[in-house]
Design a protein around this motif. Structure first.
Motif, PDB file in Angstrom:
ATOM      1  N   ASN A  69       0.074  -5.106  -5.383  1.00 24.62           N
ATOM      2  CA  ASN A  69      -0.306  -3.789  -4.785  1.00 24.62           C
ATOM      3  C   ASN A  69      -1.878  -3.784  -4.276  1.00 24.62           C
ATOM      4  OD1 ASN A  69       1.952  -2.148  -5.944  1.00 24.62           O
ATOM      5  ND2 ASN A  69       0.848  -1.683  -8.065  1.00 24.62           N
ATOM      6  N   ALA A  70      -1.950  -3.043  -3.257  1.00 29.31           N
ATOM      7  CA  ALA A  70      -3.092  -3.079  -2.513  1.00 29.31           C
ATOM      8  C   ALA A  70      -4.197  -2.677  -3.355  1.00 29.31           C
ATOM      9  CB  ALA A  70      -2.754  -2.358  -0.978  1.00 29.31           C
ATOM     10  N   ASP A 128      -4.572   1.416  -0.580  1.00 28.37           N
ATOM     11  CA  ASP A 128      -3.512   2.109  -1.257  1.00 28.37           C
ATOM     12  C   ASP A 128      -3.290   3.429  -0.879  1.00 28.37           C
ATOM     13  OD1 ASP A 128      -1.278   1.923  -2.934  1.00 28.37           O
ATOM     14  OD2 ASP A 128      -2.557   2.751  -4.778  1.00 28.37           O
ATOM     15  N   LYS A 129      -2.112   3.747  -0.269  1.00 25.80           N
ATOM     16  CA  LYS A 129      -1.645   4.911   0.347  1.00 25.80           C
ATOM     17  C   LYS A 129      -2.264   5.411   1.299  1.00 25.80           C
ATOM     18  CE  LYS A 129       1.112   5.249  -3.559  1.00 25.80           C
ATOM     19  NZ  LYS A 129       0.341   4.146  -4.311  1.00 25.80           N
ATOM     20  N   ALA A 171       0.793  -1.298  -0.041  1.00 28.49           N
ATOM     21  CA  ALA A 171      -0.030   0.136  -0.023  1.00 28.49           C
ATOM     22  C   ALA A 171       0.889   1.369  -0.048  1.00 28.49           C
ATOM     23  CB  ALA A 171      -0.773   0.015   1.083  1.00 28.49           C
TER      24      ALA A 171
END
Length: 206
Positions: A121-122, A127-128, A95
């Motif tokens: 990737n999340a 994500d982020k 993430a």
């Protein structure tokens, strides 16, 4: 006396007292009662010297067996054993903005015996958006099984559950992630977790 009522002979009639059957019946009843009392007293003595017979057994069965320490068995005594790392499939999701972090982490988990599922990737949900070291995510059934085992590898991670149907769990790497716990620390935590999760107090019924 004379006349026709004159008594002749040398024997005189005797008047007998009527038999009192009531006393005889009373005596029989009293004897039976005394014998019953003696028999009851004998049974009571037998119960005392044999530990109370069936009544004592019934009381003992209701009380249940206790541990050697005298306490009731703890909940962990009946808990299912924790799964081993090889029985847990972990999806490693990144993430963060750092590339290659998911694969590197997945490779390390694989070396430590875990099965690896998806690596990448999340999702947009995370994500982020994960500020800490990471999130361990799985079904509610994994809350006391797979997730605690995985958490030994990243002690500072947050644990959450969702409504997924499968048994796989996710390790979502957050922006605060640097590395997994050292193998020595992870092995120590896993050993302690396994001991607490599987140990059951010995029962004593004697």
């Amino acid at each position: 006396m004379g006349g026709k009522y004159r008594i002749t002979g040398d024997k005189y009639p005797r008047m007998r007292r009527p038999r009192r059957r009531g006393r005889l019946v009373l005596g029989v009843v009293a004897s039976v009662a005394a014998l019953s009392l003696v028999g009851w007293g004998t049974l009571q003595l037998i119960d005392v010297f044999t530990g109370g017979g069936d009544e004592a057994s019934a009381v003992g069965s209701k009380a249940g067996c206790k541990t050697k320490a005298g306490a009731a068995p703890s909940p962990s005594a009946s808990a299912a054993p924790l799964p081993k790392p090889g029985q847990i499939t972990v999806n490693v999701l990144n993430a963060t903005a750092r590339g290659g972090l998911a694969k590197k982490t997945a490779d390390e988990l694989k070396k430590r015996g875990f099965k690896i599922g998806d690596v990448g990737n999340a999702t947009a949900t995370y994500d982020k958006k994960v500020k800490g070291t990471g999130i361990l995510l799985g079904p509610s059934t994994a809350l006391k099984t797979s997730l605690p085992v995985l958490r030994t590898q990243l002690a500072s991670a947050e644990t959450r559950t969702d409504t997924r149907k499968g048994a796989e769990v996710d390790l979502i790497i957050g922006t605060g992630f640097k590395s997994l716990s050292t193998k020595a620390a992870a092995d120590k935590a896993l050993a302690a977790l396994s001991a607490s999760g599987r140990a059951a107090p010995k029962k004593s019924c004697g």
